[in-house]
Design a protein around this motif. Structure first.
Motif, PDB file in Angstrom:
ATOM      1  N   LEU A   5       0.607  -1.226  -0.075  1.00 27.06           N
ATOM      2  CA  LEU A   5       0.078   0.132   0.020  1.00 27.06           C
ATOM      3  C   LEU A   5       1.130   1.061  -0.119  1.00 27.06           C
ATOM      4  O   LEU A   5       0.734   2.285  -0.726  1.00 27.06           O
ATOM      5  N   ASP A   6       1.977   1.065   0.792  1.00 23.99           N
ATOM      6  CA  ASP A   6       2.896   2.521   0.907  1.00 23.99           C
ATOM      7  C   ASP A   6       3.439   2.565  -0.448  1.00 23.99           C
ATOM      8  O   ASP A   6       3.565   3.856  -0.965  1.00 23.99           O
ATOM      9  N   TYR A   7       3.835   1.578  -1.113  1.00 22.40           N
ATOM     10  CA  TYR A   7       4.348   1.892  -2.491  1.00 22.40           C
ATOM     11  C   TYR A   7       3.548   2.232  -3.503  1.00 22.40           C
ATOM     12  O   TYR A   7       3.753   2.963  -4.582  1.00 22.40           O
ATOM     13  N   LEU A   8       2.200   1.787  -3.356  1.00 21.90           N
ATOM     14  CA  LEU A   8       1.199   2.045  -4.254  1.00 21.90           C
ATOM     15  C   LEU A   8       0.991   3.672  -4.181  1.00 21.90           C
ATOM     16  O   LEU A   8       0.701   4.315  -5.185  1.00 21.90           O
ATOM     17  N   LEU A   9       1.045   4.044  -2.871  1.00 18.79           N
ATOM     18  CA  LEU A   9       0.826   5.616  -2.516  1.00 18.79           C
ATOM     19  C   LEU A   9       1.863   6.532  -3.087  1.00 18.79           C
ATOM     20  O   LEU A   9       1.657   7.563  -3.650  1.00 18.79           O
ATOM     21  N   LEU A  10       2.905   5.871  -2.894  1.00 19.35           N
ATOM     22  CA  LEU A  10       4.151   6.421  -3.393  1.00 19.35           C
ATOM     23  C   LEU A  10       4.088   6.704  -5.048  1.00 19.35           C
ATOM     24  O   LEU A  10       4.443   7.813  -5.458  1.00 19.35           O
ATOM     25  N   THR A  11       3.612   5.694  -5.677  1.00 19.89           N
ATOM     26  CA  THR A  11       3.623   5.795  -7.258  1.00 19.89           C
ATOM     27  C   THR A  11       2.701   6.859  -7.520  1.00 19.89           C
ATOM     28  O   THR A  11       2.611   7.670  -8.534  1.00 19.89           O
ATOM     29  N   ILE A  12       1.366   6.656  -7.085  1.00 19.27           N
ATOM     30  CA  ILE A  12       0.178   7.566  -7.302  1.00 19.27           C
ATOM     31  C   ILE A  12       0.674   8.976  -6.968  1.00 19.27           C
ATOM     32  O   ILE A  12       0.347   9.972  -7.730  1.00 19.27           O
ATOM     33  N   GLY A  13       1.249   9.348  -5.713  1.00 16.11           N
ATOM     34  CA  GLY A  13       1.725  10.469  -5.427  1.00 16.11           C
ATOM     35  C   GLY A  13       2.635  11.237  -6.338  1.00 16.11           C
ATOM     36  O   GLY A  13       2.698  12.241  -6.734  1.00 16.11           O
ATOM     37  N   SER A  14       3.600  10.399  -6.733  1.00 13.18           N
ATOM     38  CA  SER A  14       4.472  10.599  -7.816  1.00 13.18           C
ATOM     39  C   SER A  14       4.200  11.255  -9.084  1.00 13.18           C
ATOM     40  O   SER A  14       4.402  12.062  -9.693  1.00 13.18           O
ATOM     41  N   ASN A  81      11.439   9.466  -6.526  1.00 17.47           N
ATOM     42  CA  ASN A  81      12.099  10.416  -7.506  1.00 17.47           C
ATOM     43  C   ASN A  81      11.925   9.678  -8.940  1.00 17.47           C
ATOM     44  O   ASN A  81      11.982  10.500  -9.981  1.00 17.47           O
ATOM     45  N   ILE A  82      12.370   8.455  -8.998  1.00 16.95           N
ATOM     46  CA  ILE A  82      12.460   7.730 -10.453  1.00 16.95           C
ATOM     47  C   ILE A  82      11.030   7.722 -10.928  1.00 16.95           C
ATOM     48  O   ILE A  82      10.933   8.105 -12.173  1.00 16.95           O
ATOM     49  N   VAL A  83      10.123   7.577 -10.130  1.00 16.64           N
ATOM     50  CA  VAL A  83       8.691   7.426 -10.683  1.00 16.64           C
ATOM     51  C   VAL A  83       8.027   8.922 -11.130  1.00 16.64           C
ATOM     52  O   VAL A  83       7.769   9.048 -12.183  1.00 16.64           O
ATOM     53  N   THR A  84       8.594   9.740 -10.505  1.00 12.22           N
ATOM     54  CA  THR A  84       8.188  11.177 -10.704  1.00 12.22           C
ATOM     55  C   THR A  84       9.055  11.584 -11.954  1.00 12.22           C
ATOM     56  O   THR A  84       8.413  12.232 -13.016  1.00 12.22           O
ATOM     57  N   THR A  85      10.248  11.239 -12.313  1.00 16.61           N
ATOM     58  CA  THR A  85      10.973  11.722 -13.302  1.00 16.61           C
ATOM     59  C   THR A  85      10.674  10.774 -14.752  1.00 16.61           C
ATOM     60  O   THR A  85      10.273  11.385 -15.606  1.00 16.61           O
ATOM     61  N   LEU A  86       9.980   9.540 -14.337  1.00 21.08           N
ATOM     62  CA  LEU A  86       9.302   8.673 -15.587  1.00 21.08           C
ATOM     63  C   LEU A  86       8.038   9.598 -15.934  1.00 21.08           C
ATOM     64  O   LEU A  86       7.646   9.594 -17.149  1.00 21.08           O
ATOM     65  N   GLY A  87       7.375  10.080 -14.992  1.00 22.36           N
ATOM     66  CA  GLY A  87       6.048  10.664 -15.123  1.00 22.36           C
ATOM     67  C   GLY A  87       6.396  12.084 -15.996  1.00 22.36           C
ATOM     68  O   GLY A  87       5.639  12.375 -17.011  1.00 22.36           O
ATOM     69  N   LEU A  88       7.227  12.732 -15.653  1.00 20.22           N
ATOM     70  CA  LEU A  88       7.635  14.226 -16.417  1.00 20.22           C
ATOM     71  C   LEU A  88       8.017  13.748 -17.732  1.00 20.22           C
ATOM     72  O   LEU A  88       7.817  14.532 -18.664  1.00 20.22           O
ATOM     73  N   MET A  89       8.991  12.578 -17.896  1.00 18.36           N
ATOM     74  CA  MET A  89       9.531  12.418 -19.343  1.00 18.36           C
ATOM     75  C   MET A  89       8.248  11.955 -20.184  1.00 18.36           C
ATOM     76  O   MET A  89       8.119  12.265 -21.326  1.00 18.36           O
TER      77      MET A  89
END
Length: 282
Positions: A5-14, A81-89
């Protein structure tokens, strides 16, 4: 399950953070503060991709401050940070969602605040300035809030030169909304109230609270500062909607009772146990 659940929220938040940056703020020349704001300004001035500047500034800061953060925080921050970067790309080629200044401020602040809040709530971070602030506090004893205020004041001042004074003013509004939304995500709507009740009839007041409101109470031993008399103080936790009723119940039993109430953001482990009282016990 908790970790999943924590990593799911990390992914969604990023990903929400990436949407707010790439599809709302950046195309319209607005910023929020920290590394994300620097990334948008560098992109505007020199044309470097936002994702490249973002990751280039964040990861060295994280590595620099890692010794103070703990392994769990570092791993989750790197992941965010990796998920956010991929999202930005992924979002970079897309057009802005809106060009309305009101919608930009409201929804830009909303998305970034919710996104960052979810990441922080799950044990990570998406902005290197916060990590640097922790290091400065431990190394030089500079308060975290003071450091962040100074850094963001400089960043928002720079935004006035990179964009316009008007856009910098809008950015301050975005920054404010982001801060409030982060608090909202971390604290939620269900803020409770801790209440301390000083009464000459503690058992009578306590019994009424148990009977009429079904709140859990604790009797604390106290001593009058002026009289030196020993007395019992009632301590309980309720919600902000029930507090007015609680106050009415207390004052109906003892009109001279003193109540002190403070907001609390988290409670856990409330247990019920029926006890009986006599004149010599508490």
């Amino acid at each position: 399950m908790k970790k999943i659940l924590d990593y799911l929220l990390l992914t969604i938040g990023s990903l929400i953070t990436a949407v707010g940056l790439e599809l709302i703020l950046a195309p319209n020349g607005l910023v929020d503060g920290g590394v994300t704001a620097i990334s948008i300004m560098v992109n505007s001035v020199w044309g470097f991709p936002i994702w490249a500047v973002y990751i280039a500034l964040n990861l060295p800061t994280l590595m620099f401050a890692a010794n103070f953060m703990g392994r769990r925080f570092v791993v989750r921050t790197i992941y965010a940070n990796i998920v956010t970067t991929l999202g930005l790309m992924w979002l970079a080629p897309m057009a802005a969602i809106t060009s309305s200044e009101v919608l930009i401020v409201l929804y830009g602040g909303l998305l970034l605040g919710v996104g960052i809040g979810l990441v922080v709530k799950s044990g990570g971070a998406v902005d290197g300035t916060e990590m640097l602030a922790i290091w400065m506090q431990r190394r030089f004893h500079i308060p975290i809030s003071t450091f962040l205020l100074a850094v963001n004041a400089l960043i928002l001042t720079a935004a006035a030169f990179v964009f316009t004074l008007e856009k910098a003013m809008f950015s301050i509004a975005v920054f404010y909304i982001v801060s409030k939304m982060i608090d909202f995500v971390l604290d939620g709507l269900n803020q409770g109230k801790s209440v301390m009740i000083i009464s000459d009839q503690p058992y009578e007041v306590g019994e009424c609270l148990l009977k009429e409101l079904d709140v859990q109470i604790t009797y604390l031993h106290g001593q009058g500062g002026y009289t030196g008399d020993e007395r019992l103080i009632i301590y309980c936790i309720t919600n902000r909607f029930m507090y007015p009723k609680l106050k009415d119940v207390v004052l109906s039993v003892d009109p001279n009772a003193v109540l002190e109430a403070s907001f609390v953001t988290e409670t856990q482990g409330i247990k019920k146990k029926k006890v009986t009282h006599d004149s010599k016990s508490s």
